[in-house]
Design a protein around this motif. Structure first.
Motif, PDB file in Angstrom:
ATOM      1  N   VAL A 107       0.948  -1.281  -0.209  1.00  0.00           N
ATOM      2  CA  VAL A 107       0.061   0.112  -0.023  1.00  0.00           C
ATOM      3  C   VAL A 107       0.935   1.315   0.132  1.00  0.00           C
ATOM      4  O   VAL A 107       2.120   1.280   0.031  1.00  0.00           O
ATOM      5  N   GLN A 108       0.169   2.366  -0.077  1.00  0.00           N
ATOM      6  CA  GLN A 108       0.862   3.629  -0.164  1.00  0.00           C
ATOM      7  C   GLN A 108       0.899   4.395   1.258  1.00  0.00           C
ATOM      8  O   GLN A 108      -0.264   4.153   1.980  1.00  0.00           O
ATOM      9  N   ASP A 137      -2.475   5.090   3.334  1.00  0.00           N
ATOM     10  CA  ASP A 137      -3.683   4.256   3.159  1.00  0.00           C
ATOM     11  C   ASP A 137      -3.951   3.446   4.529  1.00  0.00           C
ATOM     12  O   ASP A 137      -3.321   3.531   5.487  1.00  0.00           O
ATOM     13  N   SER A 138      -5.043   2.617   4.438  1.00  0.00           N
ATOM     14  CA  SER A 138      -5.564   1.759   5.523  1.00  0.00           C
ATOM     15  C   SER A 138      -5.591   0.268   5.045  1.00  0.00           C
ATOM     16  O   SER A 138      -5.531   0.098   3.810  1.00  0.00           O
ATOM     17  N   ASN A 177      -4.726   2.457  10.274  1.00  0.00           N
ATOM     18  CA  ASN A 177      -4.993   3.809   9.618  1.00  0.00           C
ATOM     19  C   ASN A 177      -3.767   4.690   9.267  1.00  0.00           C
ATOM     20  O   ASN A 177      -2.708   4.250  10.206  1.00  0.00           O
ATOM     21  N   ASN A 178      -3.817   5.409   8.150  1.00  0.00           N
ATOM     22  CA  ASN A 178      -2.646   6.339   8.124  1.00  0.00           C
ATOM     23  C   ASN A 178      -1.285   5.482   8.202  1.00  0.00           C
ATOM     24  O   ASN A 178      -0.497   5.956   9.148  1.00  0.00           O
ATOM     25  N   VAL A 206       4.530  -0.814   2.996  1.00  0.00           N
ATOM     26  CA  VAL A 206       4.097   0.588   2.971  1.00  0.00           C
ATOM     27  C   VAL A 206       4.929   1.412   2.138  1.00  0.00           C
ATOM     28  O   VAL A 206       6.131   1.708   2.664  1.00  0.00           O
TER      29      VAL A 206
END
Length: 115
Positions: A12-13, A16-17, A83-84, A113
């Motif tokens: 994920v970036q 993101d969550s 999250n975050n 991430v």
């Protein structure tokens, strides 16, 4: 037979969550303290969060306010809502339980991430 199986990891970036799942077999999660750990690449394993039999939760400083651990008793599962996400959250995440004198751990799920 006691078994833990994690899932939900992904690439994920940052920001993101992601929600991780852990399904347990062989014991009731509602009766035990369930623990999430993570192992970043090249580093030692880190404690992430606990959920206790009374559903109280505790978190590592690095994730507090961003991660939430929860439990689904009928499905005998625990979850980690993240999250975050940050690049420093990149790790293999495992769920763990101590039953008597023995500690059980799943094989883990990879969370990566990107900055």
């Amino acid at each position: 037979q006691v078994r833990l199986a994690e899932s939900g990891g992904a690439l994920v970036q940052s920001g993101d969550s992601l929600k991780l799942s852990c399904v347990a077999n062989g014991f009731p999660v509602e009766s035990h303290t369930m623990i999430w750990y993570r192992q970043p690449p090249g580093r030692q394993r880190e404690w992430v969060a606990n959920i206790y039999s009374n559903k109280q939760t505790t978190y590592a400083e690095a994730v507090r306010g961003r991660f939430t651990v929860s439990r689904d008793d009928p499905r005998n599962m625990i979850f980690l809502q993240m999250n975050n996400l940050r690049s420093e959250d990149t790790a293999v995440y495992t769920c763990n339980v101590e039953l008597g004198t023995r500690v059980y751990e799943g094989r883990g799920t990879q969370v990566t991430v990107l900055p």
